[in-house]
Design a protein around this motif. Structure first.
Motif, mmCIF file in Angstrom:
data_model
loop_
_atom_site.group_PDB
_atom_site.id
_atom_site.type_symbol
_atom_site.label_atom_id
_atom_site.label_comp_id
_atom_site.label_asym_id
_atom_site.label_seq_id
_atom_site.Cartn_x
_atom_site.Cartn_y
_atom_site.Cartn_z
ATOM 1 N N ASN A 242 0.900 -1.113 -0.365
ATOM 2 C CA ASN A 242 0.265 -0.230 -0.075
ATOM 3 C C ASN A 242 0.555 1.674 -0.114
ATOM 4 O O ASN A 242 0.223 2.329 -0.467
ATOM 5 C CB ASN A 242 -1.634 0.034 1.300
ATOM 6 N N TYR A 245 2.815 1.530 -3.491
ATOM 7 C CA TYR A 245 1.667 1.266 -4.796
ATOM 8 C C TYR A 245 0.691 2.818 -5.088
ATOM 9 O O TYR A 245 0.262 2.941 -5.257
ATOM 10 C CB TYR A 245 0.894 -0.341 -5.126
ATOM 11 N N ASP A 246 -0.217 2.703 -3.754
ATOM 12 C CA ASP A 246 -1.303 3.564 -3.171
ATOM 13 C C ASP A 246 -0.744 5.099 -2.838
ATOM 14 O O ASP A 246 -0.731 6.201 -3.434
ATOM 15 C CB ASP A 246 -2.373 3.761 -2.582
ATOM 16 N N GLU A 247 0.173 4.868 -1.996
ATOM 17 C CA GLU A 247 1.086 6.632 -1.669
ATOM 18 C C GLU A 247 2.213 7.098 -2.130
ATOM 19 O O GLU A 247 2.981 7.529 -1.930
ATOM 20 C CB GLU A 247 1.399 6.138 -0.252
ATOM 21 N N LYS A 248 2.506 6.315 -2.760
ATOM 22 C CA LYS A 248 4.052 6.087 -3.187
ATOM 23 C C LYS A 248 5.061 6.795 -2.940
ATOM 24 O O LYS A 248 5.539 7.770 -2.800
ATOM 25 C CB LYS A 248 3.579 6.691 -4.949
#
Length: 457
Positions: A242, A245-248
């Motif tokens: 997460n 890929y989500d918060e980079k």
């Protein structure tokens, strides 16, 4: 036997002229005659004794001494595994291998092809290494080639290295400590990749290469990597999907500890990963790219960790399936969230051992793994990772910089050094216990106490 003539040879010339007359000469000749008979008798008796030995005095086997040392009871020692090692470290057949190819290189930037086939061929020629090859691990660690600027830095690095050596000895792993820049242009964060590449080439018998930063310590000396979990993967890092890929976030994983398979995929991946490093003309360009991609990245240089996260983020289809993000246990854990839990963890383990006689039984260090297996059922309720009372596997002092002393401003240097002492002594207690001693106080590295029998009953 020493004759009177031989004895008088050591007297002074003056004593010889005063006391030696005809009578003395006659007496001396008689003694010489009797002495000669005695010597002859002893020689004959000695020869007869060796020719006809009695049951109480067996003769030495002189034939065994003068025989070919490479042959024992008709068995050629060059074909046998070296006793105690399980592998033959003396046999290297004359058949050519990749080592005989002048194009073979140990350096990043010189791609290797057909590595899996070359490794298989080498193992075929060295069959004693085949058994256990799938689980064979080589651990790598290292530090800079110059003395530490921090006055206690070299001492701390020595203790961190001792910790890794202890762990490897207990589990039968090889370890290599590097303190030179194998490729000088690949400095700072990137210096580890040339070591990993060279280790793959120099250790074809190892299935896994395990890099562990110099400031990381093993704090569960019993735990072993669950290699079966990684059977379909080639790279294992501590990370969270997460965050990547989500918060980079560039802290979505930690590249200070990683396990990488010795295979063609890994060689190809490291070439791509290293292409962001300082040895390339695109180094500054990559710094800008990584900084713009990860908004929480606070320094402009291209680094190995941001580069690895970038490859997962941008080339997931190409590499992602073979990279395992381990988040179920402390593959490496942040030291600040671990240090204050050590006292409670120690208490829980002592409580467990008080109730289970087999867990506190004295045993040889060489069989410690069997006791780790016996302990496992009692740890099912402990959990894993943060808020668990299971021993953290690896405690990583990210940001403390023990060698340079230039620690992160988030915490003081003293908190780093004191915490390192606690963690290293916590780990050392697990080792010293098999030697009959323990540190009674985790902040006192120099004092140990002997353990009573059946401790901690």
């Amino acid at each position: 036997m020493v004759s009177p003539e031989h004895t008088q040879f050591h007297t002074s010339p003056m004593a010889k002229s005063l006391f030696r007359g005809k009578a003395a000469s006659f007496f001396s000749d008689g003694v010489l005659f009797v002495g000669g008979i005695m010597v002859a008798f002893l020689l004959v008796w000695g020869v007869w004794s060796m020719a006809s030995p009695g049951p109480s005095s067996p003769s030495p086997n002189f034939e065994r001494v003068v025989s070919d040392p490479s042959v024992s009871d008709g068995i050629d020692s060059s074909e046998c595994a070296v006793e105690g090692l399980g592998v033959n470290m003396r046999l290297d057949p004359p058949e050519p291998t990749f080592y005989d190819d002048p194009k073979t290189s140990y350096k990043i930037g010189t791609p290797v092809k057909n590595w899996d086939e070359k490794r298989k061929e080498w193992l075929k020629l060295h069959p004693s290494f085949v058994a256990g090859a799938a689980e064979r691990i080589l651990m790598l660690t290292g530090s800079q080639p110059t003395p530490c600027k921090n006055p206690i830095g070299d001492h701390l690095l020595l203790r961190f290295f001792k910790n890794k050596v202890d762990y490897c000895r207990i589990h039968g792993y090889d370890i290599f400590y590097n303190n030179v820049l194998l490729q000088p242009k690949m400095f700072t964060f990137w210096a580890k990749l040339p070591v990993v590449r060279a280790a793959m080439m120099s250790h074809p018998e190892a299935e896994w290469i395990w890099w562990v930063d110099s400031d990381a310590a093993f704090t569960d000396m019993e735990f072993k990597l669950p290699l079966e979990r990684y059977r379909n993967h080639n790279l294992v890092v501590h990370g969270w999907s997460n965050l990547i890929y989500d918060e980079k976030s560039w802290t979505g994983l930690n590249a200070g500890v990683f396990l990488i398979r010795n295979c063609q995929w890994s060689l190809d991946f490291m070439e791509v990963w290293a292409s962001m490093g300082p040895q390339t003309p695109d180094y500054e360009k990559w710094g800008k790219t990584l900084t713009s991609t990860f908004k929480d990245k606070i320094f402009p240089e291209s680094d190995d960790q941001s580069g690895l996260v970038y490859l997962l983020l941008k080339e997931k289809d190409k590499w992602g399936d073979k990279i395992y993000l381990e988040a179920e246990y402390y593959f490496e854990g942040y030291w600040e969230e671990i240090v204050e839990t050590l006292h409670n963890i120690s208490s829980k383990y002592l409580e467990m051992e008080k109730g289970v006689n087999t867990l506190r039984r004295r045993h040889a260090e060489k069989v410690s793994e069997s006791y780790a297996e016996q302990r496992e059922p009692y740890l099912k309720q402990a959990g894993n990772g943060r808020y668990s009372w299971r021993r953290p596997f690896i405690t990583h002092f990210t940001g403390c910089q023990p060698c340079s002393g230039k620690h992160n401003d988030m915490y003081s240097g003293q908190s780093c050094w004191n915490s390192m002492q606690k963690v290293l002594n916590f780990a050392d207690n697990q080792v010293l216990r098999n030697f009959g001693f323990v540190h009674p106080d985790l902040v006192d590295s120099s004092t140990v106490s002997p353990l009573p029998f059946n401790y901690p009953a």
